[in-house]
Motif scaffolding. Structure first.
Motif, PDB file in Angstrom:
ATOM      1  N   ARG A 168      13.921 -11.178  -4.415  1.00  0.00           N
ATOM      2  CA  ARG A 168      13.863 -11.715  -3.050  1.00  0.00           C
ATOM      3  C   ARG A 168      14.206 -10.667  -2.005  1.00  0.00           C
ATOM      4  N   GLU A 169      14.739  -9.535  -2.434  1.00  0.00           N
ATOM      5  CA  GLU A 169      15.045  -8.460  -1.491  1.00  0.00           C
ATOM      6  C   GLU A 169      13.830  -7.590  -1.189  1.00  0.00           C
ATOM      7  N   ILE A 170      12.745  -7.809  -1.917  1.00  0.00           N
ATOM      8  CA  ILE A 170      11.516  -7.037  -1.712  1.00  0.00           C
ATOM      9  C   ILE A 170      10.543  -7.921  -0.935  1.00  0.00           C
ATOM     10  N   GLU A 171      10.267  -7.549   0.295  1.00  0.00           N
ATOM     11  CA  GLU A 171       9.355  -8.310   1.157  1.00  0.00           C
ATOM     12  C   GLU A 171       7.962  -7.701   1.075  1.00  0.00           C
ATOM     13  N   VAL A 172       6.974  -8.502   0.645  1.00  0.00           N
ATOM     14  CA  VAL A 172       5.607  -7.976   0.503  1.00  0.00           C
ATOM     15  C   VAL A 172       4.595  -8.727   1.369  1.00  0.00           C
ATOM     16  N   VAL A 173       5.072  -9.542   2.292  1.00  0.00           N
ATOM     17  CA  VAL A 173       4.182 -10.226   3.237  1.00  0.00           C
ATOM     18  C   VAL A 173       4.637  -9.868   4.643  1.00  0.00           C
ATOM     19  N   SER A 174       3.681  -9.446   5.455  1.00  0.00           N
ATOM     20  CA  SER A 174       3.952  -9.124   6.848  1.00  0.00           C
ATOM     21  C   SER A 174       2.849  -9.728   7.697  1.00  0.00           C
ATOM     22  N   ASP A 175       3.224 -10.532   8.654  1.00  0.00           N
ATOM     23  CA  ASP A 175       2.261 -11.193   9.546  1.00  0.00           C
ATOM     24  C   ASP A 175       1.168 -11.922   8.770  1.00  0.00           C
ATOM     25  N   GLY A 176       1.559 -12.585   7.684  1.00  0.00           N
ATOM     26  CA  GLY A 176       0.617 -13.400   6.925  1.00  0.00           C
ATOM     27  C   GLY A 176      -0.288 -12.643   5.972  1.00  0.00           C
ATOM     28  N   THR A 177      -0.058 -11.335   5.777  1.00  0.00           N
ATOM     29  CA  THR A 177      -0.874 -10.571   4.839  1.00  0.00           C
ATOM     30  C   THR A 177       0.026  -9.776   3.892  1.00  0.00           C
ATOM     31  N   LEU A 178      -0.524  -9.422   2.750  1.00  0.00           N
ATOM     32  CA  LEU A 178       0.201  -8.608   1.782  1.00  0.00           C
ATOM     33  C   LEU A 178       0.334  -7.186   2.304  1.00  0.00           C
ATOM     34  N   ALA A 179       1.556  -6.641   2.274  1.00  0.00           N
ATOM     35  CA  ALA A 179       1.797  -5.298   2.792  1.00  0.00           C
ATOM     36  C   ALA A 179       3.127  -4.781   2.255  1.00  0.00           C
ATOM     37  N   LEU A 180       3.231  -3.477   2.160  1.00  0.00           N
ATOM     38  CA  LEU A 180       4.488  -2.806   1.817  1.00  0.00           C
ATOM     39  C   LEU A 180       4.724  -1.730   2.864  1.00  0.00           C
ATOM     40  N   ASN A 181       5.821  -1.814   3.548  1.00  0.00           N
ATOM     41  CA  ASN A 181       6.124  -0.889   4.622  1.00  0.00           C
ATOM     42  C   ASN A 181       6.244   0.537   4.104  1.00  0.00           C
ATOM     43  N   GLY A 182       5.435   1.448   4.650  1.00  0.00           N
ATOM     44  CA  GLY A 182       5.527   2.855   4.326  1.00  0.00           C
ATOM     45  C   GLY A 182       4.781   3.296   3.082  1.00  0.00           C
ATOM     46  N   LEU A 183       4.113   2.384   2.388  1.00  0.00           N
ATOM     47  CA  LEU A 183       3.389   2.732   1.172  1.00  0.00           C
ATOM     48  C   LEU A 183       1.959   2.225   1.256  1.00  0.00           C
ATOM     49  N   HIS A 184       1.104   2.835   0.450  1.00  0.00           N
ATOM     50  CA  HIS A 184      -0.264   2.354   0.339  1.00  0.00           C
ATOM     51  C   HIS A 184      -0.287   1.198  -0.658  1.00  0.00           C
ATOM     52  N   LEU A 185      -1.064   0.190  -0.338  1.00  0.00           N
ATOM     53  CA  LEU A 185      -1.203  -0.973  -1.204  1.00  0.00           C
ATOM     54  C   LEU A 185      -2.678  -1.324  -1.311  1.00  0.00           C
ATOM     55  N   HIS A 186      -3.138  -1.426  -2.550  1.00  0.00           N
ATOM     56  CA  HIS A 186      -4.495  -1.902  -2.803  1.00  0.00           C
ATOM     57  C   HIS A 186      -4.360  -3.175  -3.628  1.00  0.00           C
ATOM     58  N   THR A 187      -5.040  -4.239  -3.209  1.00  0.00           N
ATOM     59  CA  THR A 187      -5.036  -5.484  -3.976  1.00  0.00           C
ATOM     60  C   THR A 187      -6.465  -5.882  -4.292  1.00  0.00           C
ATOM     61  N   ALA A 188      -6.618  -6.610  -5.380  1.00  0.00           N
ATOM     62  CA  ALA A 188      -7.915  -7.160  -5.755  1.00  0.00           C
ATOM     63  C   ALA A 188      -7.673  -8.548  -6.329  1.00  0.00           C
ATOM     64  N   LEU A 189      -8.563  -9.442  -6.030  1.00  0.00           N
ATOM     65  CA  LEU A 189      -8.495 -10.803  -6.542  1.00  0.00           C
ATOM     66  C   LEU A 189      -9.886 -11.181  -7.024  1.00  0.00           C
ATOM     67  N   THR A 190      -9.976 -11.542  -8.309  1.00  0.00           N
ATOM     68  CA  THR A 190     -11.236 -12.008  -8.870  1.00  0.00           C
ATOM     69  C   THR A 190     -11.049 -13.452  -9.297  1.00  0.00           C
ATOM     70  N   SER A 191     -12.053 -14.022  -9.912  1.00  0.00           N
ATOM     71  CA  SER A 191     -11.926 -15.386 -10.414  1.00  0.00           C
ATOM     72  C   SER A 191     -11.043 -15.448 -11.660  1.00  0.00           C
ATOM     73  N   GLU A 192     -10.666 -14.253 -12.204  1.00  0.00           N
ATOM     74  CA  GLU A 192      -9.883 -14.225 -13.438  1.00  0.00           C
ATOM     75  C   GLU A 192      -8.516 -13.564 -13.320  1.00  0.00           C
ATOM     76  N   TYR A 193      -8.323 -12.695 -12.349  1.00  0.00           N
ATOM     77  CA  TYR A 193      -7.043 -12.010 -12.237  1.00  0.00           C
ATOM     78  C   TYR A 193      -6.734 -11.585 -10.813  1.00  0.00           C
ATOM     79  N   ALA A 194      -5.422 -11.335 -10.597  1.00  0.00           N
ATOM     80  CA  ALA A 194      -4.944 -10.711  -9.370  1.00  0.00           C
ATOM     81  C   ALA A 194      -4.411  -9.342  -9.775  1.00  0.00           C
ATOM     82  N   LEU A 195      -4.617  -8.349  -8.904  1.00  0.00           N
ATOM     83  CA  LEU A 195      -4.222  -6.977  -9.200  1.00  0.00           C
ATOM     84  C   LEU A 195      -3.626  -6.357  -7.956  1.00  0.00           C
ATOM     85  N   ALA A 196      -2.621  -5.502  -8.166  1.00  0.00           N
ATOM     86  CA  ALA A 196      -2.051  -4.731  -7.055  1.00  0.00           C
ATOM     87  C   ALA A 196      -1.751  -3.330  -7.550  1.00  0.00           C
ATOM     88  N   VAL A 197      -2.016  -2.354  -6.673  1.00  0.00           N
ATOM     89  CA  VAL A 197      -1.687  -0.954  -6.939  1.00  0.00           C
ATOM     90  C   VAL A 197      -0.883  -0.455  -5.747  1.00  0.00           C
TER      91      VAL A 197
END
Length: 190
Positions: free
Chosen positions: A159-188
């Protein structure tokens, strides 16, 4: 940053046996210690995917693990990370630290969100008023990829790790790539 996802069930038993013979002794020992056949296949597929991606960058990988169990290369400055879930494995390769997580889409208990999510994340999950397991898994993959990026595993208060900012997935100061398919969710995270 480069990542790839592969389907475990698409690999024949003959190919799995070949990949086992190509793996280093440590990976072979790890595979043999795994009791479930599906988990053995995931391990072999993830190992092969990492080797293939690293070979394409001119690296004949020599793998090691740090004190927290995060894999790294003894013979290259490249960084990589692996994930597996259900019928899928994923690998990310980058010039700097990287973490990847993949989760097969499934139903999740809303009680889990109360244990690991911030208020803003729970609002993201409850978009439209009903608990959305897919949105929870999107948050989970970002949190886990971030912890794998740090190399610390699933330790600490999520709960100390916040990954939503203004209603979207985000990490402050880092690059984030997400993908969502009909079978899986992925984050890099990198």
């Amino acid at each position: 940053m480069e990542y790839r996802v592969a389907r475990v069930s698409a690999v024949s038993e003959a190919v799995l046996r070949r990949w086992f013979s190509e793996a280093d002794e440590a990976r072979q020992a790890q595979v043999l210690q795994i009791r479930r056949a599906q988990a053995q296949k995931q391990c072999l597929c993830a190992d092969h995917l990492a080797r293939e991606m690293l070979h394409s960058r001119g690296v004949a990988p020599v793998f090691a693990r740090d004190g927290n169990g995060k894999p790294y290369l003894l013979n290259s400055p490249l960084h990589f990370n692996l994930s597996h879930a259900g019928d899928f494995v994923a690998c990310a390769v980058h010039e700097s630290p990287v973490g990847i997580d993949l989760e097969a889409l499934r139903s999740v208990s809303p009680a889990l969100a109360d244990k690991v999510c911030t208020t803003q994340e729970r609002e993201f999950i409850l978009d439209g008023g009903a608990f959305d397991s897919t949105r929870f898994l999107q948050i989970w993959t970002v949190k886990e990829a971030y912890l794998k990026y740090l190399g610390c595993g699933l330790r600490g208060n999520l709960r100390e790790i916040e990954v939503v900012s203004d209603g979207t997935l985000a990490l402050n100061g880092l690059h984030l790539h997400t993908a969502l398919t009909s079978e899986y969710a992925l984050a890099v995270v990198y």
